[in-house]
Design a protein around this motif. Sequence first.
Motif, short mmCIF file in Angstrom:
data_model
loop_
_atom_site.label_atom_id
_atom_site.label_comp_id
_atom_site.label_asym_id
_atom_site.label_seq_id
_atom_site.Cartn_x
_atom_site.Cartn_y
_atom_site.Cartn_z
N LEU A 57 43.28 26.98 52.18
CA LEU A 57 42.06 27.31 51.45
C LEU A 57 41.21 26.07 51.24
CD1 LEU A 57 43.42 29.74 48.68
CD2 LEU A 57 41.90 30.35 50.57
N ARG A 58 41.86 24.99 50.83
CA ARG A 58 41.13 23.79 50.43
C ARG A 58 40.43 23.12 51.60
NH1 ARG A 58 42.92 18.47 46.89
NH2 ARG A 58 40.88 17.48 47.10
N LYS A 59 41.03 23.11 52.77
CA LYS A 59 40.47 22.34 53.88
C LYS A 59 39.10 22.86 54.33
CE LYS A 59 42.81 24.90 57.61
NZ LYS A 59 43.82 24.79 58.68
N ASP A 66 22.61 34.40 44.37
CA ASP A 66 22.02 33.10 44.09
C ASP A 66 22.43 32.07 45.14
OD1 ASP A 66 20.84 34.12 41.83
OD2 ASP A 66 22.39 33.40 40.45
N LEU A 67 23.69 32.12 45.54
CA LEU A 67 24.20 31.17 46.53
C LEU A 67 23.59 31.42 47.91
CD1 LEU A 67 27.93 31.10 45.41
CD2 LEU A 67 26.35 29.16 45.33
N VAL A 68 23.36 32.69 48.22
CA VAL A 68 22.72 33.02 49.51
C VAL A 68 21.34 32.39 49.58
CG1 VAL A 68 21.74 34.90 50.88
CG2 VAL A 68 24.03 35.14 49.92
N LYS A 69 20.58 32.47 48.47
CA LYS A 69 19.25 31.87 48.43
C LYS A 69 19.31 30.36 48.63
CE LYS A 69 17.45 35.37 45.22
NZ LYS A 69 16.93 35.61 43.85
N LYS A 70 20.38 29.74 48.10
CA LYS A 70 20.53 28.28 48.22
C LYS A 70 21.22 27.87 49.52
CE LYS A 70 20.96 27.83 43.18
NZ LYS A 70 21.87 27.48 42.06
N LYS A 71 21.65 28.87 50.31
CA LYS A 71 22.36 28.63 51.57
C LYS A 71 23.60 27.77 51.34
CE LYS A 71 18.16 29.05 54.34
NZ LYS A 71 17.24 28.40 55.32
N LYS A 72 24.39 28.18 50.34
CA LYS A 72 25.58 27.43 49.96
C LYS A 72 26.77 28.37 49.89
CE LYS A 72 27.26 24.27 46.37
NZ LYS A 72 26.96 23.59 45.09
N LYS A 73 27.96 27.88 50.27
CA LYS A 73 29.19 28.68 50.22
C LYS A 73 30.21 27.99 49.33
CE LYS A 73 28.60 30.75 54.82
NZ LYS A 73 28.43 32.14 54.35
N ILE A 74 30.95 28.80 48.56
CA ILE A 74 31.97 28.24 47.66
C ILE A 74 33.27 29.03 47.75
CG2 ILE A 74 30.19 27.47 46.03
CD1 ILE A 74 31.25 29.76 44.14
N LEU A 75 34.34 28.42 47.24
CA LEU A 75 35.62 29.09 47.05
C LEU A 75 35.79 29.31 45.56
CD1 LEU A 75 38.53 29.96 47.99
CD2 LEU A 75 39.20 27.58 47.61
N LEU A 76 36.11 30.54 45.16
CA LEU A 76 36.30 30.86 43.74
C LEU A 76 37.74 31.30 43.51
CD1 LEU A 76 35.16 31.25 40.87
CD2 LEU A 76 34.57 33.59 41.53
N LEU A 77 38.46 30.59 42.65
CA LEU A 77 39.85 30.92 42.31
C LEU A 77 39.87 31.65 40.97
CD1 LEU A 77 41.24 27.36 43.06
CD2 LEU A 77 41.64 29.36 44.49
N LEU A 79 36.63 34.66 47.73
CA LEU A 79 37.39 34.96 46.51
C LEU A 79 38.88 34.83 46.80
CD1 LEU A 79 37.03 35.94 43.56
CD2 LEU A 79 37.26 38.27 44.42
N ALA A 80 39.57 33.99 46.04
CA ALA A 80 41.01 33.78 46.21
C ALA A 80 41.72 34.00 44.88
CB ALA A 80 41.29 32.37 46.73
N PHE A 81 42.85 34.72 44.95
CA PHE A 81 43.60 35.05 43.73
C PHE A 81 44.82 34.14 43.59
CE2 PHE A 81 41.24 38.88 44.73
CZ PHE A 81 40.74 39.25 43.49
N LEU A 82 45.03 33.67 42.38
CA LEU A 82 46.23 32.89 42.08
C LEU A 82 47.44 33.82 42.06
CD1 LEU A 82 44.77 30.72 39.18
CD2 LEU A 82 45.05 30.05 41.57
N PRO A 83 48.65 33.30 42.28
CA PRO A 83 49.84 34.15 42.25
C PRO A 83 50.00 34.84 40.89
CG PRO A 83 50.36 31.98 43.13
CD PRO A 83 48.97 31.91 42.57
N PRO A 84 50.60 36.03 40.86
CA PRO A 84 50.82 36.73 39.59
C PRO A 84 51.67 35.91 38.63
CG PRO A 84 51.20 38.20 41.45
CD PRO A 84 51.05 36.82 42.02
N ASN A 85 51.41 36.06 37.35
CA ASN A 85 52.19 35.43 36.29
C ASN A 85 52.24 33.91 36.40
OD1 ASN A 85 52.95 38.07 35.36
ND2 ASN A 85 54.49 38.13 36.99
N SER A 86 51.17 33.31 36.90
CA SER A 86 51.15 31.85 37.05
C SER A 86 50.05 31.19 36.23
CB SER A 86 50.97 31.48 38.54
OG SER A 86 49.69 31.90 39.00
#
Length: 517
Positions: free
Chosen positions: A156-158, A261-272, A290-297
């Motif tokens: 995800l990070r790379k 809003d991000l589409v207008k700015k032509k920017k991409k992000i990762l959201l945890l 959109l990325a989900f953290l493991p359950p119960n963590s």
Amino acid sequence: MSSQRRKAFTIEEKSAIICRLENGESNSRLAKEFGVGHSTISMIFKNKNRIKQSFNSNVLKPKRLRKSRQENVDQALIHWFKNMRNKGIPVSGPKLQEKANGFAARFGILDFNCSASWISRFKVRHNIVAEKIVGESSSVDQNSTTNWLISVWPNLRKQFSDDDIFNADETGLFYKLMPNKTLKFNCENCSGGKLSKDRITVMVAANMSGTAKKKLLIIGKSQKPRCFRSVKSLPVDYAINRKAWMTSELFEKWLRDRDRDLVKKKKKILLLVDNCPAHPNVTDLKSITLAFLPPNSTSVLQPMEQGIIRLLKMNFRKNLEMINCVDANENNSSTKITVLDAHLMVNDAWNKMSQSTIHNCFKQAGFIESHDGLEHEFDEEDDIPLSLWSRNLNSDSLAAPEMWEDYVDIDSALLTFEEPSDENIVQNISAKDQLESDGEEEVEEAPLPTAEEALKAAELLSRFVHSNIENDNLTIAMSSIHNSIKECYYNKMKKTKADKNHRLLTVKNTLVCVIMC
């Protein structure tokens, strides 16, 4: 007679047209591009609220907005369907029919018998296709935090820089609670009921480098609190729920608004985000991964839980205690805090959060490799204990040091979402109309200051700043505030004078007419 053919746009196409109109493109240019009349583009823009609502609900392909005659059943069924799909549970057509009949009975609709054709129309209204309701397996088991950090996180990070990796989380807040009131909460469940009456839910979001703090989303219980009546704008986003909880609908709307809003700015992000019922797996996002953290963590892997939320509450309660001390010294009376006060103080607390503190909380959660051997560390100014800070106020109402720790953490276990059930779904839909029309605060409304009073206060504050505080940025900001209030005062004076002259002229003309007659 015009030779133009009538063209029907999908919801997705209409949403794109609305976006372009809001960005300043002209009606005539779009009408020419799509080969339609100006009135067609105007009608699309006129219905923008309904179209945006459908777009936010992932209804993209239909060309007309058709509502079901059984609107409550329709809304309850789509809510239940999303909950099932978020859990990875397959849903079939017959199961949808069974649940629709069950919801109709709960709403007291006796003449409804769900047919296969009703379900077909339901699928069209909500853009549901066969692949999405059968045979889809659950996501891979990720119960081990260590395994997730080793096997999932690097991939995800790379794809993103530290500036483009964000985390969002909600927390409940007792916004009226003073330190001398916390003892009564001992051994009591503060997840709901009377203790939760004066509460809000706050969603915080920031990036991994700490350079970007998103505008707070605050969820309250009232559509139109009395204290909002004269407010032109808020520094935060505000949403409502009958229990002041985050819901899947509110989260999806917040997410899609950020995505646009991000589409207008032509920017991409990762959201945890954490894996809870209020965070559905929203599809068709263009700029947000959109990325989900493991359950119960949450307690280990959620960056916001590594100290950011606690410091936010500490800063908020510093503001609250300061107001309490000032009111107690001047008026010898208890402080009355409104929802508006809470909005302003929480926003101020969020603005005070330092970049280094946010960055170090991501590091503490394991998202950033530490090469200097340092453990979890906060910015020195952020890390002042509330008990020590309050002691410096020389307040007469100070509690014991251990009491202050309880004060900071009193709402740490406060629920921010509910596990959806058929009964909860029906209650939420049934209460929606009432929620939008009532729920005003039972707080006495203070009279608004006049322009003259505000100008005198600004002049007094400006003299204090220039005489006591050596801070160039603060001096510049104070001058800007003073000038803005001065301009407002003179504009109101000119308007008052113009109105007075208009009334005098009207009286004069009336007298002339009477004399001539």
